[in-house]
Design a protein around this motif. Structure first.
Motif, mmCIF file in Angstrom:
data_model
loop_
_atom_site.group_PDB
_atom_site.id
_atom_site.type_symbol
_atom_site.label_atom_id
_atom_site.label_comp_id
_atom_site.label_asym_id
_atom_site.label_seq_id
_atom_site.Cartn_x
_atom_site.Cartn_y
_atom_site.Cartn_z
ATOM 1 N N VAL A 312 -62.372 66.802 51.428
ATOM 2 C CA VAL A 312 -62.092 65.227 51.194
ATOM 3 C C VAL A 312 -60.880 64.659 51.835
ATOM 4 O O VAL A 312 -59.936 65.491 51.803
ATOM 5 C CB VAL A 312 -62.345 65.276 48.806
ATOM 6 N N PRO A 313 -60.645 63.688 51.923
ATOM 7 C CA PRO A 313 -59.069 63.123 52.717
ATOM 8 C C PRO A 313 -57.891 62.942 51.523
ATOM 9 O O PRO A 313 -58.308 62.972 50.178
ATOM 10 C CB PRO A 313 -59.138 62.151 52.700
ATOM 11 N N GLN A 314 -57.088 64.101 51.535
ATOM 12 C CA GLN A 314 -56.234 64.654 50.911
ATOM 13 C C GLN A 314 -54.763 62.939 51.207
ATOM 14 O O GLN A 314 -54.607 62.096 51.232
ATOM 15 C CB GLN A 314 -54.647 65.147 51.622
ATOM 16 N N SER A 315 -54.761 62.179 49.642
ATOM 17 C CA SER A 315 -54.144 61.374 49.321
ATOM 18 C C SER A 315 -53.087 61.660 48.188
ATOM 19 O O SER A 315 -52.668 62.398 48.012
ATOM 20 C CB SER A 315 -55.374 60.425 48.303
ATOM 21 N N ALA A 316 -52.002 60.736 48.897
ATOM 22 C CA ALA A 316 -50.634 61.231 47.506
ATOM 23 C C ALA A 316 -51.280 60.057 47.183
ATOM 24 O O ALA A 316 -51.527 59.354 46.964
ATOM 25 C CB ALA A 316 -49.640 61.385 48.542
ATOM 26 N N LEU A 317 -49.979 60.265 45.448
ATOM 27 C CA LEU A 317 -49.649 59.422 44.462
ATOM 28 C C LEU A 317 -48.602 58.987 44.013
ATOM 29 O O LEU A 317 -47.606 59.712 43.768
ATOM 30 C CB LEU A 317 -50.551 60.035 43.717
ATOM 31 N N ILE A 379 -44.551 62.302 51.017
ATOM 32 C CA ILE A 379 -45.061 61.398 51.071
ATOM 33 C C ILE A 379 -45.715 60.494 53.262
ATOM 34 O O ILE A 379 -46.244 60.384 53.221
ATOM 35 C CB ILE A 379 -44.220 60.212 50.690
ATOM 36 N N LEU A 380 -44.824 61.424 54.152
ATOM 37 C CA LEU A 380 -45.271 60.636 55.027
ATOM 38 C C LEU A 380 -46.056 61.217 55.621
ATOM 39 O O LEU A 380 -46.877 60.958 56.195
ATOM 40 C CB LEU A 380 -43.610 61.187 55.719
ATOM 41 N N ASP A 381 -46.447 62.855 55.674
ATOM 42 C CA ASP A 381 -47.224 63.105 55.910
ATOM 43 C C ASP A 381 -48.541 63.164 55.266
ATOM 44 O O ASP A 381 -49.868 62.894 55.784
ATOM 45 C CB ASP A 381 -47.451 64.776 55.669
ATOM 46 N N ALA A 382 -49.057 62.428 54.204
ATOM 47 C CA ALA A 382 -50.112 62.346 53.033
ATOM 48 C C ALA A 382 -51.093 60.206 54.221
ATOM 49 O O ALA A 382 -51.075 59.953 54.477
ATOM 50 C CB ALA A 382 -50.197 61.822 51.560
ATOM 51 N N PRO A 383 -51.773 61.403 54.361
ATOM 52 C CA PRO A 383 -52.820 60.585 55.692
ATOM 53 C C PRO A 383 -53.250 59.248 54.451
ATOM 54 O O PRO A 383 -53.745 57.989 54.424
ATOM 55 C CB PRO A 383 -54.588 60.554 55.710
ATOM 56 N N HIS A 384 -53.593 59.335 52.898
ATOM 57 C CA HIS A 384 -53.188 57.979 51.771
ATOM 58 C C HIS A 384 -52.590 57.757 50.823
ATOM 59 O O HIS A 384 -52.266 58.972 50.004
ATOM 60 C CB HIS A 384 -55.264 58.486 51.502
ATOM 61 N N TRP A 385 -52.068 56.923 50.566
ATOM 62 C CA TRP A 385 -51.476 56.779 49.715
ATOM 63 C C TRP A 385 -52.145 55.869 48.630
ATOM 64 O O TRP A 385 -52.885 54.456 48.835
ATOM 65 C CB TRP A 385 -50.479 56.210 50.060
ATOM 66 N N ALA A 386 -52.097 56.633 47.290
ATOM 67 C CA ALA A 386 -52.665 55.555 46.654
ATOM 68 C C ALA A 386 -51.377 55.347 44.951
ATOM 69 O O ALA A 386 -50.505 56.213 44.124
ATOM 70 C CB ALA A 386 -54.051 56.638 45.440
ATOM 71 N N PHE A 387 -51.834 54.315 44.379
ATOM 72 C CA PHE A 387 -51.197 53.613 42.971
ATOM 73 C C PHE A 387 -52.039 54.050 42.566
ATOM 74 O O PHE A 387 -53.241 54.887 41.687
ATOM 75 C CB PHE A 387 -51.541 52.827 42.938
ATOM 76 N N ALA A 388 -51.215 54.804 40.593
ATOM 77 C CA ALA A 388 -51.795 55.418 39.568
ATOM 78 C C ALA A 388 -52.836 53.996 38.794
ATOM 79 O O ALA A 388 -52.742 52.885 39.473
ATOM 80 C CB ALA A 388 -50.915 55.792 38.463
#
Length: 449
Positions: A312-317, A379-388
């Motif tokens: 599953v693609p990793q996401s930062a939040l 943060i820079l490495d995360a392939p996806h960024w998500a808002f809470a």
């Protein structure tokens, strides 16, 4: 809606009405020794929510602008978070808003754009070369309906913050997988330490658990569809998320009665060793190093939410705080200030005082402490960024969701019925796509931090 809101809003409006009008006025004086009038510095008003223990950085940011601009001055006022959320929407609705104000990127800003309250600032981005100062992810967080409406000033990262002494004393390493995470929780409980601290008195901290459990299993694409109303809270993906969450509750890994504590109380439990870790945003660093006098890395540290399903693609939040300009305010003067706030020096001042990561990618790595360097890299490495959740959904749905998480924590055995009721309520609002969020944000009873 909270029964306290009407009186709170009226108090907020009364308290700031005079200040905002005064800050917006032009002062004209006669120059001594000259036979003509001259215009003093233009006053631009700025309202923000960085107050009390979290006020670091904003004063330095504004002072830096004022020191370098003789013809213009930014007058900044701070309002406590909860009062701000109510007050700014009332001010906008009544046409008494400040020229510039801080807000949370995502669906919240979008609701104000759709309501026509914000001025587009594409020219600021183009003339100041802002696309070269921020990542595509951050730039997209400032873009609504194909136009730029915001300048980013801070970026936070949600992760597990843990007591290093507790971990080291039990020979525990930060877990990378869900299996390892469950093993760590089991060992902590056996040692008499509450594994997970959670404070949900203000509701919003619980959403991070839902967000990550869903992101690490169903993935960012599915979560995006759920946030947009294109998927259902009764889907198997959501039911599995609540099942994983319930398993942690059933094992007794959380502190008792989290609804009686707030996020700072949960942080304090970790600081005192009563609990081992808490899932929270990086603003907790300021609380630990400031009020609680706890050292980074030797006292506390962090680790990302573990992987649950491989592949599953990793996401930062996390949230991105931005400045926006009010439509109808001092547009050109506001844009001058916004362009300044995006630059390297001002961003470093805000980061240094607030403890947040500066969105400006030209901030040198060595500017940050070792712990913050690692957060920035994550943060820079995360392939996806998500808002809470409450920044990724339309305001009305966000309020429903926060209530859902609270109801679940009180009665996890009733998860299925809670999700059925949630979906019915969401459908009753005929939830639109994010670009079509309801146009009257004053109706939002959000409970964001």
């Amino acid at each position: 809606m909270d029964s306290r809101i009407p009186s709170k809003r009226s108090g907020v409006l009364a308290r700031f009405r005079v200040a905002l009008l005064a800050a917006a006025a032009l002062v004209v004086a006669v120059a001594h020794g000259h036979g003509h009038a001259r215009v003093e510095a233009t006053r631009v008003s700025l309202l923000h929510y960085w107050t009390g223990a979290f006020s670091g950085g904003i004063s330095e940011l504004v002072e830096a602008f004022n020191e370098g601009n003789a013809s213009m001055r930014v007058d900044a006022s701070g309002l406590e978070h909860e009062s701000f959320k109510v007050g700014i929407k009332g001010m906008l609705h009544e046409g008494r808003a400040p020229d510039i104000f801080s807000y949370w990127a995502g669906a919240r800003v979008n609701s104000l754009v759709e309501a026509g309250y914000l001025a587009p600032i594409d020219d600021v981005w183009a003339e100041s070369g802002l696309n070269g100062l921020f990542t595509k992810t951050v730039a997209q967080a400032c873009t609504y309906g194909g136009r730029k409406y915001a300048v980013p000033v801070t970026q936070h990262y949600v992760a597990f913050f843990y007591n290093k002494k507790v971990f080291d004393g039990l020979g525990l390493a930060p877990p990378r997988t869900w299996r390892e995470f469950l093993d760590v929780c089991a060992r902590l409980k056996m040692a008499g330490v509450t594994p997970l601290a959670l404070g949900t008195r203000e509701l919003w901290p619980a959403q991070f658990w839902f967000d990550f459990l869903l992101l690490r299993t169903a993935g960012p694409e599915y979560r995006g569809r759920l946030m947009e109303g294109a998927a259902s809270f009764t889907d198997p993906q959501v039911e599995r998320t609540f099942a994983l969450w319930k398993a942690l509750l059933d094992e007794g890994y959380f502190n008792r009665a989290p609804e009686k504590s707030d996020w700072a109380d949960a942080a304090r439990m970790v600081r005192e060793g009563e609990a081992a870790m808490t899932l929270m945003g990086s603003w907790i660093i300021g609380l630990y190093t400031g009020q609680m006098g706890w050292e980074e890395q030797s006292g506390f540290d962090f680790f990302p939410f573990p992987t649950i399903d491989a592949g599953v693609p990793q996401s930062a939040l996390g949230p991105i705080d931005v400045f926006v300009a009010t439509n109808g305010g001092k547009a050109e003067d506001s844009k001058k200030a916004l362009a300044f706030f995006a630059q390297l020096g001002p961003q470093m001042k805000m980061s240094e005082g607030s403890g947040a990561i500066a969105p400006n990618i030209r901030v040198p790595r060595k500017f940050y402490s070792p712990l913050r360097q690692r957060i920035r890299q994550a943060i820079l490495d995360a392939p996806h960024w998500a808002f809470a959740f409450d920044l990724a959904t339309p305001p009305a749905v966000a309020d429903i969701g926060l209530g859902t998480f609270s109801a679940f924590l009180r009665n996890p055995d009733n998860a299925r019925q809670i999700l059925l009721n949630t979906q019915k309520r969401v459908e009753s609002f005929s939830t639109p796509q994010p670009s079509e969020t309801p146009a009257d944000p004053k109706l939002d009873s959000d409970r964001r931090r």
